[in-house]
Design a protein around this motif. Structure first.
Motif, PDB file in Angstrom:
ATOM      1  N   MET A   1       0.838  -1.198   0.000  1.00  0.00           N
ATOM      2  CA  MET A   1       0.000   0.000   0.000  1.00  0.00           C
ATOM      3  C   MET A   1       0.874   1.249   0.000  1.00  0.00           C
ATOM      4  O   MET A   1       1.893   1.303   0.692  1.00  0.00           O
ATOM      5  CB  MET A   1      -0.910   0.005   1.234  1.00  0.00           C
ATOM      6  N   SER A   2       0.486   2.230  -0.757  1.00  0.00           N
ATOM      7  CA  SER A   2       1.257   3.462  -0.839  1.00  0.00           C
ATOM      8  C   SER A   2       1.150   4.245   0.462  1.00  0.00           C
ATOM      9  O   SER A   2       0.133   4.219   1.151  1.00  0.00           O
ATOM     10  CB  SER A   2       0.753   4.329  -1.996  1.00  0.00           C
ATOM     11  N   LYS A   3       2.214   4.962   0.776  1.00  0.00           N
ATOM     12  CA  LYS A   3       2.215   5.780   1.984  1.00  0.00           C
ATOM     13  C   LYS A   3       1.460   7.080   1.755  1.00  0.00           C
ATOM     14  O   LYS A   3       1.335   7.565   0.631  1.00  0.00           O
ATOM     15  CB  LYS A   3       3.656   6.092   2.398  1.00  0.00           C
ATOM     16  N   VAL A   4       0.959   7.628   2.848  1.00  0.00           N
ATOM     17  CA  VAL A   4       0.339   8.948   2.861  1.00  0.00           C
ATOM     18  C   VAL A   4       1.186   9.805   3.784  1.00  0.00           C
ATOM     19  O   VAL A   4       1.659   9.331   4.820  1.00  0.00           O
ATOM     20  CB  VAL A   4      -1.112   8.872   3.385  1.00  0.00           C
ATOM     21  N   TYR A   5       1.396  11.063   3.405  1.00  0.00           N
ATOM     22  CA  TYR A   5       2.260  11.946   4.189  1.00  0.00           C
ATOM     23  C   TYR A   5       1.450  13.083   4.787  1.00  0.00           C
ATOM     24  O   TYR A   5       0.664  13.729   4.091  1.00  0.00           O
ATOM     25  CB  TYR A   5       3.386  12.496   3.315  1.00  0.00           C
ATOM     26  N   THR A  18       1.939  11.884  -2.233  1.00  0.00           N
ATOM     27  CA  THR A  18       3.248  11.459  -2.738  1.00  0.00           C
ATOM     28  C   THR A  18       4.355  12.158  -1.969  1.00  0.00           C
ATOM     29  O   THR A  18       4.175  13.263  -1.442  1.00  0.00           O
ATOM     30  CB  THR A  18       3.418  11.781  -4.239  1.00  0.00           C
ATOM     31  N   TRP A  19       5.520  11.508  -1.912  1.00  0.00           N
ATOM     32  CA  TRP A  19       6.667  12.085  -1.216  1.00  0.00           C
ATOM     33  C   TRP A  19       7.147  13.389  -1.860  1.00  0.00           C
ATOM     34  O   TRP A  19       7.442  14.356  -1.156  1.00  0.00           O
ATOM     35  CB  TRP A  19       7.799  11.069  -1.149  1.00  0.00           C
ATOM     36  N   PRO A  20       7.236  13.504  -3.197  1.00  0.00           N
ATOM     37  CA  PRO A  20       7.662  14.776  -3.795  1.00  0.00           C
ATOM     38  C   PRO A  20       6.772  15.951  -3.387  1.00  0.00           C
ATOM     39  O   PRO A  20       7.269  17.061  -3.161  1.00  0.00           O
ATOM     40  CB  PRO A  20       7.578  14.506  -5.304  1.00  0.00           C
ATOM     41  N   GLU A  21       5.431  15.715  -3.285  1.00  0.00           N
ATOM     42  CA  GLU A  21       4.529  16.786  -2.870  1.00  0.00           C
ATOM     43  C   GLU A  21       4.815  17.192  -1.427  1.00  0.00           C
ATOM     44  O   GLU A  21       4.850  18.377  -1.094  1.00  0.00           O
ATOM     45  CB  GLU A  21       3.072  16.324  -2.990  1.00  0.00           C
ATOM     46  N   CYS A  22       5.019  16.194  -0.577  1.00  0.00           N
ATOM     47  CA  CYS A  22       5.341  16.462   0.824  1.00  0.00           C
ATOM     48  C   CYS A  22       6.673  17.195   0.934  1.00  0.00           C
ATOM     49  O   CYS A  22       6.811  18.162   1.688  1.00  0.00           O
ATOM     50  CB  CYS A  22       5.398  15.140   1.596  1.00  0.00           C
ATOM     51  N   SER A  36       4.842   9.855   7.931  1.00  0.00           N
ATOM     52  CA  SER A  36       4.194   9.031   6.910  1.00  0.00           C
ATOM     53  C   SER A  36       3.240   8.049   7.583  1.00  0.00           C
ATOM     54  O   SER A  36       3.468   7.608   8.715  1.00  0.00           O
ATOM     55  CB  SER A  36       5.232   8.264   6.092  1.00  0.00           C
ATOM     56  N   PHE A  37       2.164   7.728   6.891  1.00  0.00           N
ATOM     57  CA  PHE A  37       1.148   6.811   7.412  1.00  0.00           C
ATOM     58  C   PHE A  37       0.704   5.865   6.310  1.00  0.00           C
ATOM     59  O   PHE A  37       0.893   6.132   5.127  1.00  0.00           O
ATOM     60  CB  PHE A  37      -0.065   7.602   7.943  1.00  0.00           C
ATOM     61  N   SER A  38       0.065   4.768   6.727  1.00  0.00           N
ATOM     62  CA  SER A  38      -0.417   3.790   5.753  1.00  0.00           C
ATOM     63  C   SER A  38      -1.831   4.106   5.285  1.00  0.00           C
ATOM     64  O   SER A  38      -2.322   3.489   4.345  1.00  0.00           O
ATOM     65  CB  SER A  38      -0.379   2.386   6.368  1.00  0.00           C
ATOM     66  N   SER A  39      -2.484   5.083   5.957  1.00  0.00           N
ATOM     67  CA  SER A  39      -3.842   5.430   5.554  1.00  0.00           C
ATOM     68  C   SER A  39      -4.128   6.899   5.827  1.00  0.00           C
ATOM     69  O   SER A  39      -3.500   7.520   6.698  1.00  0.00           O
ATOM     70  CB  SER A  39      -4.862   4.572   6.306  1.00  0.00           C
ATOM     71  N   LYS A  40      -5.094   7.448   5.094  1.00  0.00           N
ATOM     72  CA  LYS A  40      -5.498   8.840   5.298  1.00  0.00           C
ATOM     73  C   LYS A  40      -6.103   9.052   6.684  1.00  0.00           C
ATOM     74  O   LYS A  40      -5.907  10.088   7.307  1.00  0.00           O
ATOM     75  CB  LYS A  40      -6.520   9.246   4.230  1.00  0.00           C
ATOM     76  N   SER A  41      -6.850   8.055   7.159  1.00  0.00           N
ATOM     77  CA  SER A  41      -7.504   8.209   8.456  1.00  0.00           C
ATOM     78  C   SER A  41      -6.480   8.350   9.576  1.00  0.00           C
ATOM     79  O   SER A  41      -6.655   9.167  10.488  1.00  0.00           O
ATOM     80  CB  SER A  41      -8.420   7.013   8.726  1.00  0.00           C
ATOM     81  N   ALA A  43      -3.456   9.518   9.223  1.00  0.00           N
ATOM     82  CA  ALA A  43      -2.823  10.820   9.046  1.00  0.00           C
ATOM     83  C   ALA A  43      -3.699  11.941   9.613  1.00  0.00           C
ATOM     84  O   ALA A  43      -3.214  12.872  10.269  1.00  0.00           O
ATOM     85  CB  ALA A  43      -2.541  11.064   7.564  1.00  0.00           C
ATOM     86  N   LYS A  44      -5.015  11.827   9.370  1.00  0.00           N
ATOM     87  CA  LYS A  44      -5.945  12.845   9.866  1.00  0.00           C
ATOM     88  C   LYS A  44      -5.985  12.863  11.391  1.00  0.00           C
ATOM     89  O   LYS A  44      -6.042  13.932  12.020  1.00  0.00           O
ATOM     90  CB  LYS A  44      -7.348  12.592   9.313  1.00  0.00           C
ATOM     91  N   LYS A  45      -5.954  11.677  12.001  1.00  0.00           N
ATOM     92  CA  LYS A  45      -5.956  11.597  13.463  1.00  0.00           C
ATOM     93  C   LYS A  45      -4.721  12.268  14.046  1.00  0.00           C
ATOM     94  O   LYS A  45      -4.790  12.976  15.045  1.00  0.00           O
ATOM     95  CB  LYS A  45      -6.006  10.129  13.908  1.00  0.00           C
ATOM     96  N   TRP A  46      -3.572  12.027  13.404  1.00  0.00           N
ATOM     97  CA  TRP A  46      -2.326  12.623  13.903  1.00  0.00           C
ATOM     98  C   TRP A  46      -2.359  14.138  13.760  1.00  0.00           C
ATOM     99  O   TRP A  46      -1.958  14.869  14.672  1.00  0.00           O
ATOM    100  CB  TRP A  46      -1.140  12.034  13.141  1.00  0.00           C
ATOM    101  N   LEU A  47      -2.861  14.625  12.623  1.00  0.00           N
ATOM    102  CA  LEU A  47      -2.938  16.073  12.413  1.00  0.00           C
ATOM    103  C   LEU A  47      -3.875  16.744  13.417  1.00  0.00           C
ATOM    104  O   LEU A  47      -3.620  17.859  13.878  1.00  0.00           O
ATOM    105  CB  LEU A  47      -3.410  16.378  10.985  1.00  0.00           C
ATOM    106  N   SER A  48      -4.951  16.064  13.759  1.00  0.00           N
ATOM    107  CA  SER A  48      -5.938  16.651  14.677  1.00  0.00           C
ATOM    108  C   SER A  48      -5.556  16.485  16.135  1.00  0.00           C
ATOM    109  O   SER A  48      -6.172  17.061  17.024  1.00  0.00           O
ATOM    110  CB  SER A  48      -7.307  16.012  14.445  1.00  0.00           C
ATOM    111  N   GLY A  49      -4.503  15.666  16.380  1.00  0.00           N
ATOM    112  CA  GLY A  49      -4.073  15.447  17.755  1.00  0.00           C
ATOM    113  C   GLY A  49      -4.806  14.322  18.438  1.00  0.00           C
ATOM    114  O   GLY A  49      -4.623  14.080  19.634  1.00  0.00           O
ATOM    115  N   GLU A  50      -5.662  13.597  17.700  1.00  0.00           N
ATOM    116  CA  GLU A  50      -6.437  12.501  18.292  1.00  0.00           C
ATOM    117  C   GLU A  50      -5.568  11.287  18.601  1.00  0.00           C
ATOM    118  O   GLU A  50      -5.855  10.517  19.506  1.00  0.00           O
ATOM    119  CB  GLU A  50      -7.555  12.077  17.346  1.00  0.00           C
TER     120      GLU A  50
END
Length: 226
Positions: A1-5, A18-22, A36-41, A43-50
């Motif tokens: 699975m592709s990584k999400v940043y 993608t890594w170049p965008e990040c 980096s994360f394996s899923s958008k969910s 990544a969203k939790k980390w950004l929100s502090g959850e």
């Protein structure tokens, strides 16, 4: 699975696929925070502090077994010490590079007369990127360690974009030195998907840096014998 940043602190915080965008959002940004994360969910939790399990914010580091470690260095024995000026055509200069992975090492060095220290520092990186690209290593995680602020600052502080916008002039209006090498580096860098730069103190205890410094000095010694 592709990584999400996920970029928590950068030019535009958010989630990137993608890594170049990040990389565009964090390169040259002081104190950038990203993961980096394996899923958008996730990544969203980390950004929100959850996600309380990931409160420690550290830039992503490749695993030792996965990464290519690159060291480059340049030097000259010239008669002037003012910003690389007063170099005579008979002065010796040299560059060296070391590419290391899983205990295997590849080194290369070369020299020329009448070149500045800065030119050799930049040529070492240019040559290393060429070699990595030729060997199709552009997709792999690479950690490049240099002791040259002359090379690192334009890359990490995003000066390159400004130079290009101004027609290869510095912020003070002066022509960019070693323009042809910088132009090639600008074309090479985007081809690498997981390339990270870091600074080390020169002539200290970083073994890779010590090796390339030794190699380039060997090259200059041999030039003196000719």
């Amino acid at each position: 699975m592709s990584k999400v940043y996920a970029v928590k602190k950068g030019r535009h915080p958010g989630i990137y696929l993608t890594w170049p965008e990040c990389q565009q959002e964090i390169n040259g940004y002081s104190g950038a925070v990203y993961k980096s994360f394996s899923s958008k969910s996730s990544a969203k939790k980390w950004l929100s502090g959850e996600d309380q399990d990931q409160m420690e914010d550290h830039p992503e580091q490749p695993n030792d077994s996965d990464a290519i470690y690159l060291y480059t260095d340049g030097g000259s024995r010239n008669h002037g010490n003012k910003l690389g000026q007063h170099v005579k055509q008979t002065d010796k200069a040299a560059w060296a590079l070391l590419i290391s992975k899983n205990g295997q090492q590849f080194t290369k060095t070369g020299g020329e007369f009448g070149a500045t220290n800065n030119r050799m520092e930049l040529m070492a990186l240019r040559n290393a990127l060429r070699i990595l690209l030729k060997n199709r290593k552009q997709e792999e995680p690479i950690v490049a360690t240099l002791d040259s602020h002359y090379v690192l600052d334009p890359i990490m502080k995003n000066w390159l974009n400004g130079w290009q916008r101004r027609g290869w002039k510095t912020s003070s209006g002066s022509p960019v030195a070693n323009r042809e090498l910088w132009q090639e580096v600008v074309k090479l860098l985007p081809q690498f998907k997981q390339l990270r730069f870091q600074w080390t103190k020169g002539h200290a205890n970083n073994q890779g840096n010590v090796i390339v410094d030794h190699l380039l000095n060997q090259t200059m010694d041999q030039m003196e014998e000719e």
